[in-house]
Each structure stands twice: as C-alpha cells, then as structure tokens.
Design a protein around this motif. Structure first.
Motif, short mmCIF file in Angstrom:
data_model
loop_
_atom_site.label_atom_id
_atom_site.label_comp_id
_atom_site.label_asym_id
_atom_site.label_seq_id
_atom_site.Cartn_x
_atom_site.Cartn_y
_atom_site.Cartn_z
N GLY A 164 -1.57 59.72 38.17
CA GLY A 164 -2.47 60.80 38.55
C GLY A 164 -1.77 61.93 39.26
N ILE A 165 -0.49 61.73 39.58
CA ILE A 165 0.31 62.77 40.25
C ILE A 165 1.23 63.40 39.21
CG2 ILE A 165 2.07 63.18 42.03
CD1 ILE A 165 0.90 60.61 43.40
N PHE A 166 1.31 64.72 39.20
CA PHE A 166 2.21 65.37 38.25
C PHE A 166 3.64 64.88 38.50
CE2 PHE A 166 5.47 68.47 37.34
CZ PHE A 166 5.21 68.76 36.01
N GLY A 167 4.32 64.44 37.43
CA GLY A 167 5.69 63.95 37.55
C GLY A 167 5.79 62.43 37.56
N TYR A 168 4.63 61.75 37.67
CA TYR A 168 4.66 60.28 37.65
C TYR A 168 5.15 59.77 36.29
CZ TYR A 168 2.90 55.64 36.57
OH TYR A 168 2.80 54.34 36.13
N ALA A 169 5.98 58.74 36.33
CA ALA A 169 6.37 58.01 35.13
C ALA A 169 6.70 56.59 35.56
CB ALA A 169 7.58 58.65 34.47
N PRO A 170 6.27 55.57 34.83
CA PRO A 170 6.63 54.20 35.21
C PRO A 170 8.13 53.98 35.01
CG PRO A 170 5.51 54.22 33.08
CD PRO A 170 5.44 55.62 33.61
N VAL A 171 8.79 53.41 36.01
CA VAL A 171 10.24 53.19 35.91
C VAL A 171 10.60 51.72 36.03
CG1 VAL A 171 10.84 55.51 36.66
CG2 VAL A 171 10.54 53.70 38.36
N GLY A 172 9.61 50.84 36.06
CA GLY A 172 9.92 49.41 36.05
C GLY A 172 9.19 48.66 37.14
N GLN A 173 9.43 47.35 37.20
CA GLN A 173 8.91 46.52 38.28
C GLN A 173 9.97 45.48 38.63
OE1 GLN A 173 5.10 44.74 37.69
NE2 GLN A 173 4.02 46.69 37.51
N TYR A 174 10.08 45.17 39.90
CA TYR A 174 10.98 44.09 40.31
C TYR A 174 10.29 42.76 40.01
CZ TYR A 174 14.55 46.91 42.58
OH TYR A 174 15.60 47.77 42.81
N GLU A 175 10.91 41.97 39.16
CA GLU A 175 10.35 40.66 38.80
C GLU A 175 10.31 39.77 40.04
OE1 GLU A 175 11.64 36.83 36.02
OE2 GLU A 175 13.04 38.44 36.49
N PHE A 176 9.21 39.06 40.20
CA PHE A 176 9.15 38.06 41.27
C PHE A 176 10.06 36.91 40.88
CE2 PHE A 176 6.89 34.12 42.83
CZ PHE A 176 7.41 34.20 44.12
N ASN A 177 11.17 36.77 41.59
CA ASN A 177 12.18 35.79 41.22
C ASN A 177 12.92 35.34 42.48
OD1 ASN A 177 14.41 34.38 40.23
ND2 ASN A 177 14.61 35.69 38.42
N PRO A 178 12.39 34.34 43.19
CA PRO A 178 13.02 33.90 44.45
C PRO A 178 14.47 33.46 44.24
CG PRO A 178 10.82 32.98 44.22
CD PRO A 178 11.13 33.61 42.92
N GLY A 179 14.76 32.84 43.07
CA GLY A 179 16.14 32.42 42.81
C GLY A 179 17.08 33.61 42.76
N ARG A 180 16.66 34.67 42.10
CA ARG A 180 17.47 35.89 42.03
C ARG A 180 17.63 36.50 43.42
NH1 ARG A 180 21.67 38.51 40.36
NH2 ARG A 180 21.38 40.76 40.07
N ALA A 181 16.56 36.45 44.22
CA ALA A 181 16.64 36.98 45.59
C ALA A 181 17.69 36.22 46.40
CB ALA A 181 15.27 36.87 46.26
N GLN A 182 17.69 34.89 46.28
CA GLN A 182 18.67 34.09 47.04
C GLN A 182 20.09 34.38 46.56
OE1 GLN A 182 16.58 30.41 46.19
NE2 GLN A 182 16.14 30.12 48.37
N GLU A 183 20.24 34.54 45.25
CA GLU A 183 21.56 34.84 44.70
C GLU A 183 22.09 36.19 45.21
OE1 GLU A 183 23.72 33.17 43.14
OE2 GLU A 183 25.11 34.83 42.75
N LEU A 184 21.22 37.20 45.25
CA LEU A 184 21.63 38.51 45.74
C LEU A 184 22.00 38.45 47.23
CD1 LEU A 184 19.02 40.76 43.88
CD2 LEU A 184 21.51 40.93 43.67
#
Length: 502
Positions: A308-328
């Motif tokens: 609804g805002i001029f310039g908005y575009a979807p750029v992704g979502q961070y997957e819910f991934n606790p294993g990836r979080a621990q690895e990072l």
C-alpha cells in the motif's frame, strides 16, 4: 460484566462523561503537541485536530490540497509554487498567510528546533513569499516525494505569534487553524479539545473531544463496553468476539501503513555481526506469533515497509529454522547461552508486550536468554533515541508508519546512515550502497526508476538484517453505535472532526 465492573472499580477514572463530548481511549499519552516534534501517532492524532497541513493524504491514499489551494512545479522540479486558501485565521486570531508558511517551514528545518523530521524537507534551499497568499519553495534538487512529505502532520502550520510568545511552553499549548482548539492537557490523564467555531471548513458536529491514555487493552475494551469511552483503539484479539456480539459497539477493521520490528544495535557486539542478526531472524516463528498472539490480525513482513506504500516490493522472508539460527551463531563465534536485554513498549502497539514475551520464549530454544525491559512510553522513546556513545540498547521493539504513503519516508529515516539516532535510524545501520540507492531514489523523477531503486535497497537491507522483521499491523477499533463518521485513518490517526452522535 462483573469482570468489567471490577476493572472500572479500581480505575479511579480521572474524568466524567459530559454531554456532547466524545471520549477516545488510546494506548499512550501524547509526548508533545508541537507538530514538528510530535513523533508518535498518539501525539499526531491530537495535533491533527488542532493544526493543519498544506496538503492532505486521504484515507484512500490520494494527496489533495488542504490549506493549500493549488500548486505548480517549474525549473525541472526544483521550484514548487503553492497558492494558499484565503480567509483563514489561527485560533489566536492571527492570519494564516504566506509569511506564516515561510515561518513554519524555516522553523521546521532549523537546527535550533532540531526536529527529528527535518529530513522530510532536507532538499529545501529557501522559502520565498511571492505575495500574501503565495509561497515558492526553492529546492536543491528535484524532490519526488515533496508533496507527500507536506502531508505529514509534523509539517502542520502553527501560529508564529503563539510560538514566539510561548517559547518552550508552546508544546503544551498549541495554536493552529484546525477544526478543534486546544483546551487543556492533564498529563497522563486526558487532553481536551473544543470545537473551533470560526473554522474555515465544515465545522465539526461534536463540540468537545477528550483523548485519554489507557495502556491496558482490556481496560480500553471495558471502558467502551460500559460507555465510559466512545472509541477504544487496538482491541485485543481475545475480546473481539464478545464485542462483535455486543449491539452497543461496532468493531471496525482498518488498514494500516505501520510495520512492527525489533531493531539491533548494529555497532556493538554481538549484533555488529550480520550472522547474529540473521540468526535471530531465523529463530523467530512469525506465523505462530501472528496466529496465536495477534489472533491472525496483521501480516508477516516480507519487506521493511508494508503493502500500500509507493515503492513496496516483497523481497523475501526469513524461514523459521532454529537449526540454521544455531549454526549462524556458531559461525559468528557466539557462545550460548547468549544473554541480552530486549526493550519492549507496553500499550503502544497492538499486543506489543505479548509479542515480546513470545519472542523471548522462541529465542530461548536457540540458546538466547532475553530479559525484557519496559519503560513508560515517553521515557522509552527518549532511551532508544540516544546517540551511539550514550546508547545502551541492544534490541528494542518499535513500529514505523509510513504515513506519507511513500517509500522515502518508510526507508530513508530508518536506514540511511545520515539519520543515526537521535534521528530515527536507531539501529545505527550503515551500508554505503543502501545510502546511495536511497539518496538516488529521492531525486529520481521517474516512478518506475524509483521503484527499482527501492526494491534493490530493500533487498540489501533484508540481507543485512538490521532488524528482526516482524509484521505489519491491521487496526481493530471499537466504536460505540451512537457514534458515526469517526475515521480510523491508515496513518493511525483517529479523527473525530467528521463524527457525530446519532
């Protein structure tokens, strides 16, 4: 009903209902009523009734003249000439004219005032008075969002005479041209407005409006159910079914331009490492929060600004991934348990403290122990806005409503490195390429070119993760049936001047 009476019994309400007075229960008290310094929507809501802007953003998203009558651009977009409405006076009887506009705009960008919104007119070179009701704005560069920015409540016109007379006391005694005049502000209890009988436009039907701060959502609901308030904002999801069954109350769902997020201090360990910030994003289950804490009211963010805002575009979502979080976290060399402090407001945003508590529980699963700290709203803003050398915040929840409807307002103040706190870039985020993209988008005159620049900037911001991206809000408001015409604006201003009692 017994439960509500019990709540009201301990409230010691500091007001009584008066005939012809509309009572609005909002989450927090205003911070200031001096328009250029009012940086939260409860303050902006009250300001909007008193002081008006040159242009206005309609609930449908159109920019229309307000105190302005018309405008024209020249010199390749570097000159904006604005014709003003005639016959308008401020509440103190002084005239609204070109000199008043010049005074207000020059004050707005002045270093002495230090408005956090000065970036809105950073391309302003000077203001010229052409005649008594015409002003000319000379700009350093073509500035695509200039009209959108002039709809922002912080650019509202206020009486130069009153500002000069009252000095620092003006913020508690505002004088504008609006449909309501300021009457009284009992801090922490209520703000009273009375109808401007000399208003230049259509006079309000309701003679008095009172705004009361009520941080606890259930209490706001109780007030509107029992008729102690006519309007209650940000209804908790568990109360919606009961309110919908109540014939005395209507539940109104309205769009919002607000995005809710938790920012990191990107200049201090451990959040100066992008992998830690990305880990926090992977550790949080936003869908679970949306369904079980927000009652499905809202939308998981897929960009730093909302649709609804001029310039908005979807750029992704961070997957819910606790294993990836621990690895990072391991890659970043972070030992667990990682102990941090999460600052969270109470009553300012929809289910704010409940969302923080849910995040606290989810972070614990990846070895992050978050201690939640809350403050009164005014102190909270002050604490989060300290410059880097004085700032001790690690993570804090805030929301940003892109109230001009343009991505420049949704991105530039929050992510450009020139806007570090005490500006609105409280994450102290810096990416030279993002700086370049956002600056270029300001002066680009082609809408498609601006959209492309914003998409690229948002993609980089998303990867850098200066925020824990959360959700965009939907407004749920309870309004008593005897009230009609009350506007819940997408900018989160609650507007009474077109309302009436049935």
């Amino acid at each position: 009903m017994r439960r509500f009476l019990a709540i009201l019994g301990v409230l010691a309400l500091p007001w009584t209902l008066a005939q012809g007075r509309l009572v609005v229960a909002q989450g927090t008290d205003p911070i200031t009523l001096d328009a250029p310094l009012a940086q939260d929507s409860p303050s902006a809501t009250v300001v909007t009734h008193i002081s008006e802007t040159l242009f206005e953003l309609t609930p449908e998203g159109r920019i229309v003249p307000h105190l302005a009558e018309g405008h024209s651009f020249a010199d390749g977009g570097r000159t904006l000439t604005i014709r003003l409405r005639r016959g308008i006076t401020f509440h103190d009887g002084t005239p609204f004219n070109a000199e008043a506009v010049k005074f207000n705009l020059e004050r707005f960008v002045s270093r002495e005032l230090a408005s956090p919104f000065a970036f809105l007119l950073s391309e302003l070179e000077r203001v010229e008075v052409v005649d008594s009701h015409t002003v000319r704005l000379r700009l350093k560069n073509p500035f695509a969002p200039i009209l959108a920015h002039l709809t922002h409540s912080s650019t509202a016109m206020q009486s130069p005479t009153a500002i000069g007379r009252l000095g620092a006391q003006y913020r508690d005694n505002p004088v504008g041209t609006g449909p309501y005049r300021f009457q009284a502000w009992q801090k922490g209890q209520y703000v009273d407005l009375v109808r401007n009988e000399n208003y230049w436009g259509q006079k309000p039907a309701i003679p008095q409006v009172r705004f009361v701060p009520v941080p606890e959502g259930t209490t706001r609901v109780a007030l509107v159910e029992t008729g102690q308030a006519h309007v209650a904002v940000r209804i908790p999801p568990q109360d919606i079914p009961r309110l919908q069954a109540n014939r005395a109350v209507q539940v109104v769902r309205s769009p919002s331009l607000r995005t809710i997020y938790i920012y990191f201090n990107t200049q201090r360990p451990p959040f100066n490492d992008a992998r830690v910030r990305q880990a926090m994003n992977h550790a949080v289950n936003r869908e679970e929060i949306l369904q079980f804490v927000l009652g499905g009211i809202g939308r998981v963010s897929d960009a730093p600004i909302a649709p609804g805002i001029f310039g908005y575009a979807p750029v992704g979502q961070y997957e819910f991934n606790p294993g990836r979080a621990q690895e990072l976290l391991r890659q970043a060399g972070v030992s667990t348990p990682l102990r941090i402090t999460l600052h969270c407001p109470t009553g300012r945003y929809f289910q704010d403290i409940q969302v923080c508590e849910a995040i606290q529980g989810q972070l614990r699963r990846v070895g992050v122990e978050a201690t939640i700290r809350t403050l009164e709203w005014g102190a909270y803003l002050q604490e989060t806005q300290r410059p880097l050398q004085e700032n001790r915040i690690q993570m804090a929840m805030l929301g940003w409503g892109a109230v001009t409807g343009d991505a420049d307002y949704g991105l530039y103040p929050l992510f450009h490195s020139s806007q570090w706190a005490p500006g609105f870039n409280r994450a102290f985020y810096r990416n030279p390429e993002v700086d370049r993209l956002l600056a270029q988008a300001r002066i680009s005159t082609l809408p498609q070119g601006r959209q492309s620049l914003y998409r690229e900037a948002m993609t980089r911001i998303w990867q850098d993760a200066p925020w824990l991206f959360l959700h965009s809000e939907l407004q749920v408001t309870a309004i008593r049936q005897e009230v009609q015409g009350f506007i819940v604006h997408p900018t989160e201003r609650y507007l009474a001047y077109q309302a009436s009692f049935r």
